[in-house]
Design an enzyme around this catalytic site. Sequence first.
Site, PDB file in Angstrom:
ATOM      1  N   GLY A 127      22.220  68.688  49.552  1.00 37.26           N
ATOM      2  CA  GLY A 127      23.319  67.885  50.214  1.00 37.26           C
ATOM      3  C   GLY A 127      23.092  66.642  51.008  1.00 37.26           C
ATOM      4  O   GLY A 127      23.934  65.741  50.790  1.00 37.26           O
ATOM      5  N   GLU A 143      20.316  67.145  57.910  1.00 37.11           N
ATOM      6  CA  GLU A 143      21.301  68.156  57.242  1.00 37.11           C
ATOM      7  C   GLU A 143      22.659  67.314  56.979  1.00 37.11           C
ATOM      8  O   GLU A 143      23.001  66.324  57.373  1.00 37.11           O
ATOM      9  CB  GLU A 143      21.796  69.178  58.329  1.00 37.11           C
ATOM     10  N   ASP A 144      23.196  67.730  55.676  1.00 44.12           N
ATOM     11  CA  ASP A 144      24.682  67.266  55.365  1.00 44.12           C
ATOM     12  C   ASP A 144      25.569  67.900  56.204  1.00 44.12           C
ATOM     13  O   ASP A 144      26.412  67.023  56.797  1.00 44.12           O
ATOM     14  CB  ASP A 144      24.959  67.497  53.879  1.00 44.12           C
ATOM     15  N   ASP A 174      27.434  74.232  59.447  1.00 38.73           N
ATOM     16  CA  ASP A 174      28.632  75.330  59.143  1.00 38.73           C
ATOM     17  C   ASP A 174      28.374  76.602  60.291  1.00 38.73           C
ATOM     18  O   ASP A 174      28.526  76.219  61.333  1.00 38.73           O
ATOM     19  CB  ASP A 174      28.757  75.694  57.715  1.00 38.73           C
ATOM     20  N   PHE A 201      36.426  73.460  53.857  1.00 41.79           N
ATOM     21  CA  PHE A 201      35.612  73.061  53.014  1.00 41.79           C
ATOM     22  C   PHE A 201      35.836  71.714  52.476  1.00 41.79           C
ATOM     23  O   PHE A 201      36.927  71.037  52.145  1.00 41.79           O
ATOM     24  CB  PHE A 201      35.877  73.978  51.849  1.00 41.79           C
ATOM     25  N   VAL A 202      34.624  70.901  52.645  1.00 36.17           N
ATOM     26  CA  VAL A 202      34.585  69.392  52.225  1.00 36.17           C
ATOM     27  C   VAL A 202      33.599  69.008  51.114  1.00 36.17           C
ATOM     28  O   VAL A 202      32.654  69.951  50.887  1.00 36.17           O
ATOM     29  CB  VAL A 202      34.150  68.546  53.372  1.00 36.17           C
ATOM     30  N   ASP A 245      28.733  69.116  47.585  1.00 33.88           N
ATOM     31  CA  ASP A 245      29.221  69.475  46.379  1.00 33.88           C
ATOM     32  C   ASP A 245      30.102  70.590  46.543  1.00 33.88           C
ATOM     33  O   ASP A 245      30.014  71.487  47.555  1.00 33.88           O
ATOM     34  CB  ASP A 245      28.106  70.049  45.566  1.00 33.88           C
ATOM     35  N   ARG A 284      29.534  65.582  44.287  1.00 37.44           N
ATOM     36  CA  ARG A 284      28.851  64.822  45.263  1.00 37.44           C
ATOM     37  C   ARG A 284      28.726  63.138  45.228  1.00 37.44           C
ATOM     38  O   ARG A 284      28.396  62.574  46.093  1.00 37.44           O
ATOM     39  CB  ARG A 284      27.048  64.917  44.916  1.00 37.44           C
TER      40      ARG A 284
HETATM   41  P1  5GP Z   1      25.159  77.127  57.439  1.00 40.18           P
HETATM   42  O1  5GP Z   1      23.855  77.777  57.432  1.00 40.18           O
HETATM   43  O2  5GP Z   1      25.029  76.009  58.656  1.00 40.18           O
HETATM   44  O3  5GP Z   1      26.292  77.978  57.567  1.00 40.18           O
HETATM   45  O4  5GP Z   1      25.479  76.110  56.184  1.00 40.18           O
HETATM   46  C1  5GP Z   1      24.715  75.014  55.898  1.00 40.18           C
HETATM   47  C2  5GP Z   1      25.095  74.793  54.357  1.00 40.18           C
HETATM   48  O5  5GP Z   1      26.152  75.317  53.913  1.00 40.18           O
HETATM   49  C3  5GP Z   1      24.950  73.177  54.209  1.00 40.18           C
HETATM   50  O6  5GP Z   1      23.814  72.507  54.036  1.00 40.18           O
HETATM   51  C4  5GP Z   1      25.922  73.175  52.958  1.00 40.18           C
HETATM   52  O7  5GP Z   1      24.923  73.240  51.950  1.00 40.18           O
HETATM   53  C5  5GP Z   1      26.713  74.386  52.975  1.00 40.18           C
HETATM   54  N1  5GP Z   1      28.183  74.076  53.410  1.00 40.18           N
HETATM   55  C6  5GP Z   1      28.714  74.465  54.587  1.00 40.18           C
HETATM   56  N2  5GP Z   1      29.988  74.088  54.714  1.00 40.18           N
HETATM   57  C7  5GP Z   1      30.177  73.461  53.436  1.00 40.18           C
HETATM   58  C8  5GP Z   1      31.451  72.503  53.060  1.00 40.18           C
HETATM   59  O8  5GP Z   1      32.395  72.432  53.822  1.00 40.18           O
HETATM   60  N3  5GP Z   1      31.218  71.991  52.000  1.00 40.18           N
HETATM   61  C9  5GP Z   1      30.066  71.982  51.175  1.00 40.18           C
HETATM   62  N4  5GP Z   1      30.054  71.233  50.001  1.00 40.18           N
HETATM   63  N5  5GP Z   1      29.092  72.561  51.631  1.00 40.18           N
HETATM   64  C10 5GP Z   1      28.986  73.412  52.767  1.00 40.18           C
END
Ligand code: 5GP
Length: 184
Positions: free
Chosen positions: A48, A102-103, A106, A155-156, A162, A168
């Site tokens: 991402g 990081e993208d 979450d 969610f974005v 993606d 993407r």
């Molecule tokens: P975390 O481990 O912080 O819960 O999640 C991180 C990963 O979850 C991000 O690198 C991404 O790949 C995915 N992710 C979390 N929220 C979103 C969202 O709103 N949209 C997308 N496309 N990916 C997300």
Amino acid sequence: MEHIRVHDKTFVPFLTANQISDRVAAMAAQISKDYQGKRPLLLAVLNGSFMFAADLFRLLTIEAEISFIKIASYQGMRSSGKVVTAIGMEQDLSGRAIILLEDIVDTGKTLHHFIPTLQQQHPASIAIATFLHKPEATVFPLSLDYVGFSIPNRFVVGYGLDYDGLGRNHYQVYQLAAEPTIES
Ligand code: 5GP
């Protein structure tokens, strides 16, 4: 900007290309200031972050290196439970100033579980730069040093992010549209 369809979902415009480029430029300026003379190694977390990483990296005005790693699999619209070992960490990290790119953060689970792996290699420092952050969703403790945008827990897609592989390739960021209400 129009709404877009990705798979079975509708997404509405959320961040414009101008908002994104202004913010990424400001982050690059801040990092250039903070890391002057430190030759940081940026570790971009694939998939991402590739677009954010490319834009941020080319705007740095200091000596810096970049490498790409893969640490987690993520499917559908929720973070997957398991974080897998990092792929692509060939460099010697000892004594280096690391900046993880990081993208989106979450729940914080991915980075929270990954940072101890990095620490085992004794870098001089570890910072996190994330394009997006969902503060309401973050439950794993993490200190985020550079945040592009704090966004609601929705969610974005776009700008590298993606939904099941698609979406993407938009410079803008789109947010999942609210479900239409059924009218009788
Ligand atoms: P975390 O481990 O912080 O819960 O999640 C991180 C990963 O979850 C991000 O690198 C991404 O790949 C995915 N992710 C979390 N929220 C979103 C969202 O709103 N949209 C997308 N496309 N990916 C997300």
